[in-house]
Write an enzyme that holds these catalytic residues in place. Structure first.
Site, PDB file in Angstrom:
ATOM      1  N   TYR A  56       0.862  -1.182   0.000  1.00 27.55           N
ATOM      2  CA  TYR A  56       0.000   0.000   0.000  1.00 27.55           C
ATOM      3  C   TYR A  56       0.901   1.235   0.000  1.00 27.55           C
ATOM      4  O   TYR A  56       1.850   1.300   0.791  1.00 27.55           O
ATOM      5  CB  TYR A  56      -0.882  -0.029   1.253  1.00 27.55           C
ATOM      6  CG  TYR A  56      -2.144   0.802   1.153  1.00 27.55           C
ATOM      7  CD1 TYR A  56      -3.153   0.443   0.283  1.00 27.55           C
ATOM      8  CD2 TYR A  56      -2.308   1.942   1.938  1.00 27.55           C
ATOM      9  CE1 TYR A  56      -4.321   1.202   0.209  1.00 27.55           C
ATOM     10  CE2 TYR A  56      -3.479   2.698   1.862  1.00 27.55           C
ATOM     11  CZ  TYR A  56      -4.471   2.314   0.994  1.00 27.55           C
ATOM     12  OH  TYR A  56      -5.616   3.060   0.921  1.00 27.55           O
ATOM     13  N   ARG A 189     -25.181 -15.696  -5.315  1.00 30.61           N
ATOM     14  CA  ARG A 189     -25.030 -16.567  -4.142  1.00 30.61           C
ATOM     15  C   ARG A 189     -26.339 -17.313  -3.927  1.00 30.61           C
ATOM     16  O   ARG A 189     -27.363 -16.944  -4.497  1.00 30.61           O
ATOM     17  CB  ARG A 189     -24.688 -15.736  -2.904  1.00 30.61           C
ATOM     18  CG  ARG A 189     -25.781 -14.750  -2.514  1.00 30.61           C
ATOM     19  CD  ARG A 189     -25.252 -13.671  -1.607  1.00 30.61           C
ATOM     20  NE  ARG A 189     -24.424 -12.736  -2.355  1.00 30.61           N
ATOM     21  CZ  ARG A 189     -23.347 -12.130  -1.870  1.00 30.61           C
ATOM     22  NH1 ARG A 189     -22.956 -12.339  -0.649  1.00 30.61           N
ATOM     23  NH2 ARG A 189     -22.642 -11.309  -2.615  1.00 30.61           N
ATOM     24  N   PHE A 284      -9.915   7.092  -7.408  1.00 27.60           N
ATOM     25  CA  PHE A 284     -10.263   7.780  -6.163  1.00 27.60           C
ATOM     26  C   PHE A 284      -9.455   7.180  -5.027  1.00 27.60           C
ATOM     27  O   PHE A 284      -9.402   5.958  -4.865  1.00 27.60           O
ATOM     28  CB  PHE A 284     -11.758   7.596  -5.842  1.00 27.60           C
ATOM     29  CG  PHE A 284     -12.143   8.085  -4.472  1.00 27.60           C
ATOM     30  CD1 PHE A 284     -12.414   9.424  -4.252  1.00 27.60           C
ATOM     31  CD2 PHE A 284     -12.201   7.210  -3.396  1.00 27.60           C
ATOM     32  CE1 PHE A 284     -12.748   9.881  -2.971  1.00 27.60           C
ATOM     33  CE2 PHE A 284     -12.535   7.660  -2.120  1.00 27.60           C
ATOM     34  CZ  PHE A 284     -12.807   9.004  -1.920  1.00 27.60           C
ATOM     35  N   TRP A 285      -8.852   8.031  -4.248  1.00 26.74           N
ATOM     36  CA  TRP A 285      -8.163   7.572  -3.036  1.00 26.74           C
ATOM     37  C   TRP A 285      -8.443   8.596  -1.953  1.00 26.74           C
ATOM     38  O   TRP A 285      -8.020   9.753  -2.062  1.00 26.74           O
ATOM     39  CB  TRP A 285      -6.654   7.439  -3.295  1.00 26.74           C
ATOM     40  CG  TRP A 285      -5.932   6.781  -2.163  1.00 26.74           C
ATOM     41  CD1 TRP A 285      -6.467   5.964  -1.217  1.00 26.74           C
ATOM     42  CD2 TRP A 285      -4.535   6.881  -1.869  1.00 26.74           C
ATOM     43  NE1 TRP A 285      -5.488   5.542  -0.357  1.00 26.74           N
ATOM     44  CE2 TRP A 285      -4.301   6.085  -0.731  1.00 26.74           C
ATOM     45  CE3 TRP A 285      -3.464   7.553  -2.460  1.00 26.74           C
ATOM     46  CZ2 TRP A 285      -3.042   5.959  -0.160  1.00 26.74           C
ATOM     47  CZ3 TRP A 285      -2.207   7.427  -1.897  1.00 26.74           C
ATOM     48  CH2 TRP A 285      -1.997   6.631  -0.766  1.00 26.74           C
TER      49      TRP A 285
HETATM   50  P1  NDP Z   1     -15.845  -5.025   2.478  1.00 27.17           P
HETATM   51  O1  NDP Z   1     -14.886  -5.935   3.159  1.00 27.17           O
HETATM   52  O2  NDP Z   1     -16.997  -4.492   3.215  1.00 27.17           O
HETATM   53  O3  NDP Z   1     -16.415  -5.748   1.180  1.00 27.17           O
HETATM   54  C1  NDP Z   1     -15.644  -6.302   0.187  1.00 27.17           C
HETATM   55  C2  NDP Z   1     -16.545  -6.568  -1.003  1.00 27.17           C
HETATM   56  O4  NDP Z   1     -15.760  -7.000  -2.101  1.00 27.17           O
HETATM   57  C3  NDP Z   1     -17.606  -7.617  -0.740  1.00 27.17           C
HETATM   58  O5  NDP Z   1     -18.853  -7.074  -1.069  1.00 27.17           O
HETATM   59  C4  NDP Z   1     -17.230  -8.747  -1.688  1.00 27.17           C
HETATM   60  O6  NDP Z   1     -18.322  -9.356  -2.296  1.00 27.17           O
HETATM   61  C5  NDP Z   1     -16.469  -8.014  -2.773  1.00 27.17           C
HETATM   62  N1  NDP Z   1     -15.498  -8.865  -3.465  1.00 27.17           N
HETATM   63  C6  NDP Z   1     -14.427  -9.475  -2.931  1.00 27.17           C
HETATM   64  N2  NDP Z   1     -13.760 -10.159  -3.875  1.00 27.17           N
HETATM   65  C7  NDP Z   1     -14.444  -9.985  -5.035  1.00 27.17           C
HETATM   66  C8  NDP Z   1     -14.259 -10.448  -6.371  1.00 27.17           C
HETATM   67  N3  NDP Z   1     -13.249 -11.252  -6.716  1.00 27.17           N
HETATM   68  N4  NDP Z   1     -15.167 -10.079  -7.295  1.00 27.17           N
HETATM   69  C9  NDP Z   1     -16.209  -9.285  -6.974  1.00 27.17           C
HETATM   70  N5  NDP Z   1     -16.413  -8.794  -5.731  1.00 27.17           N
HETATM   71  C10 NDP Z   1     -15.551  -9.149  -4.770  1.00 27.17           C
HETATM   72  O7  NDP Z   1     -14.962  -3.879   1.845  1.00 27.17           O
HETATM   73  P2  NDP Z   1     -14.915  -2.309   2.078  1.00 27.17           P
HETATM   74  O8  NDP Z   1     -16.234  -1.699   1.840  1.00 27.17           O
HETATM   75  O9  NDP Z   1     -14.210  -2.048   3.337  1.00 27.17           O
HETATM   76  O10 NDP Z   1     -13.968  -1.912   0.854  1.00 27.17           O
HETATM   77  C11 NDP Z   1     -14.372  -2.188  -0.487  1.00 27.17           C
HETATM   78  C12 NDP Z   1     -13.264  -1.785  -1.439  1.00 27.17           C
HETATM   79  O11 NDP Z   1     -13.117  -0.382  -1.378  1.00 27.17           O
HETATM   80  C13 NDP Z   1     -11.907  -2.360  -1.111  1.00 27.17           C
HETATM   81  O12 NDP Z   1     -11.276  -2.676  -2.329  1.00 27.17           O
HETATM   82  C14 NDP Z   1     -11.203  -1.207  -0.424  1.00 27.17           C
HETATM   83  O13 NDP Z   1      -9.810  -1.287  -0.552  1.00 27.17           O
HETATM   84  C15 NDP Z   1     -11.766  -0.065  -1.205  1.00 27.17           C
HETATM   85  N6  NDP Z   1     -11.717   1.236  -0.545  1.00 27.17           N
HETATM   86  C16 NDP Z   1     -10.992   2.201  -1.167  1.00 27.17           C
HETATM   87  C17 NDP Z   1     -10.919   3.460  -0.666  1.00 27.17           C
HETATM   88  C18 NDP Z   1     -10.152   4.491  -1.396  1.00 27.17           C
HETATM   89  O14 NDP Z   1      -9.956   5.577  -0.873  1.00 27.17           O
HETATM   90  N7  NDP Z   1      -9.698   4.203  -2.588  1.00 27.17           N
HETATM   91  C19 NDP Z   1     -11.578   3.829   0.594  1.00 27.17           C
HETATM   92  C20 NDP Z   1     -12.390   2.758   1.156  1.00 27.17           C
HETATM   93  C21 NDP Z   1     -12.417   1.496   0.601  1.00 27.17           C
HETATM   94  P3  NDP Z   1     -19.291 -10.387  -1.535  1.00 27.17           P
HETATM   95  O15 NDP Z   1     -20.289  -9.524  -0.839  1.00 27.17           O
HETATM   96  O16 NDP Z   1     -19.880 -11.161  -2.633  1.00 27.17           O
HETATM   97  O17 NDP Z   1     -18.444 -11.199  -0.607  1.00 27.17           O
END
Ligand code: NDP
Length: 352
Positions: A56, A189, A284-285
């Site tokens: 990261y 699912r 976006f970050w």
């Molecule tokens: P969560 O842990 O709440 O959720 C992760 C989600 O990703 C789940 O809904 C899961 O789906 C889905 N997922 C995982 N693997 C896959 C895949 N191979 N294909 C499709 N969907 C998948 O995550 P967060 O809400 O905490 O974060 C979500 C994303 O946002 C992350 O990538 C995080 O790094 C990013 N993020 C980025 C930020 C930024 O500033 N750029 C800020 C905040 C978050 P399922 O429900 O089916 O299990």
């Protein structure tokens, strides 16, 4: 004095391999501008894991601290703390107040911490502890992505993948509050209907599966829903085919905002969409945004907190991993390990 337990690492790697829990003494009477804090709750976010893996771009410096022989850093970026005591030059905080870190890389995975007042932001106790512990990253990102890129008006449409993520669930609710229509793509699912019902109850206009997103035939259904209105914004945290198929749903001059890469696959935007639909693709970050736009972190948190106070943004489903008050280093370590292992099965929160 207080014996603080800290989850730290001295080298990058898989969290279960490199993290350990150590304890160190903190004075019970802070001096000057110092504030003594007790952790209430801290989440496990994907970026916390990426930081420990060393992949990261923003991460805390490894430095000599807590009596360790090698330089170390403390895990975690987000969390809610309770003020236990303040130094005599602290003006804006008092015992019992709630605070969150002012910035990333705070190292929130610990039981107690001594911090400068300037590194803390006071949180009014108008929302739940779980909401306060997780307000700064996921709901704030959803809010910024929905408000900073396209001038969306009530009735406009946006589409997103990762609809079941915490960011996705926040975007659904914030979108509803802003009067927007949303299409959320989720993975199929067995209990799909349950998930669709849950997201619909949160305010999702439509929820579709990755298979429906991939189907040309299904595109017609979407066009019927939007009644010819162009979809202006697409939020992507998945990448790969899921994202490519989502971009096809954007209307003329639409914007794709990529903020995550859960599938670990790159983002591919078809050439024809760039040329003939004039699509814009941006990243976006939140960490960069809050540096770039002064005051935006506070403003965003205030706006999101207001939505929580008003009940527009409800307490989302989280899994609490409790640490007992007298837990040993090993017990704290085990709680974090279990929460980390389950972090792909819903949002995990370690609660002290
Ligand atoms: P969560 O842990 O709440 O959720 C992760 C989600 O990703 C789940 O809904 C899961 O789906 C889905 N997922 C995982 N693997 C896959 C895949 N191979 N294909 C499709 N969907 C998948 O995550 P967060 O809400 O905490 O974060 C979500 C994303 O946002 C992350 O990538 C995080 O790094 C990013 N993020 C980025 C930020 C930024 O500033 N750029 C800020 C905040 C978050 P399922 O429900 O089916 O299990």
């Amino acid at each position: 004095s207080i014996r603080a337990k800290v989850m730290l690492y001295s080298q990058y790697g898989q969290p279960d391999q490199v993290l350990r829990c150590v304890s160190h003494e903190l004075p019970s009477s802070p001096k000057g501008k110092e504030v003594l804090l007790q952790t209430i709750a801290c989440p496990i976010n994907p970026s916390d894991i990426n930081q420990i893996q060393g992949v990261y771009p923003s991460r805390p410096e490894l430095k000599a601290q807590y009596g360790q022989s090698e330089p170390v850093a403390v895990g975690g970026n987000e969390g809610l703390f309770k003020v236990l005591a303040v130094g005599n030059q602290v003006s804006g905080l008092k015992e019992g107040d709630w605070v969150i870190p002012n910035n990333v890389n705070f190292g929130t995975w610990r039981s107690h911490v001594l911090s400068e007042e300037s590194a803390l932001m006071k949180m009014e106790k108008t929302i739940s502890a779980n909401q306060a512990a997780t307000i700064a990253v996921n709901p704030s990102s959803a809010y910024q992505m929905l408000t900073l890129y396209e001038d969306l008006k009530p009735g406009d449409w946006f589409i997103q993948n990762g609809g079941n993520s915490q960011v996705g669930r926040s975007a659904i609710q914030i979108g509803k509050k802003l009067g927007l229509n949303s299409i959320s793509i989720v993975r199929n699912r067995d209990n799909l209907k349950e998930l669709v019902d849950e997201l619909t109850a949160l305010g999702a206009t439509k929820v579709i599966t990755e298979e429906e997103n991939a189907s040309r035939e299904f595109g017609k259904t979407i066009a019927e829903w939007t009644n010819g209105k162009p979809i202006k914004l697409a939020l992507n945290c998945v990448g790969g085919d899921n994202c490519t198929n989502m971009v096809r749903k954007l209307g003329q001059d639409g914007t794709l905002v990529t903020y995550g890469g859960m599938s670990m696959k790159p983002v591919t935007v078809p050439t024809t969409l760039f040329i003939f639909k004039n699509i814009t693709a941006k990243g976006f970050w939140i960490s960069a945004n809050i540096q770039r736009i002064p005051g935006s972190r506070e403003d965003t948190i205030k706006a999101v907190q207001k939505m929580m106070e008003d009940g527009d943004l409800v307490d989302v489903k989280m899994y609490e991993n409790p640490v007992s008050a007298d837990a040993s280093e090993d017990e704290v370590f085990q709680v974090f390990q279990k929460a980390l292992a389950k972090s792909n099965q819903g949002k995990q929160l370690v609660v002290f």
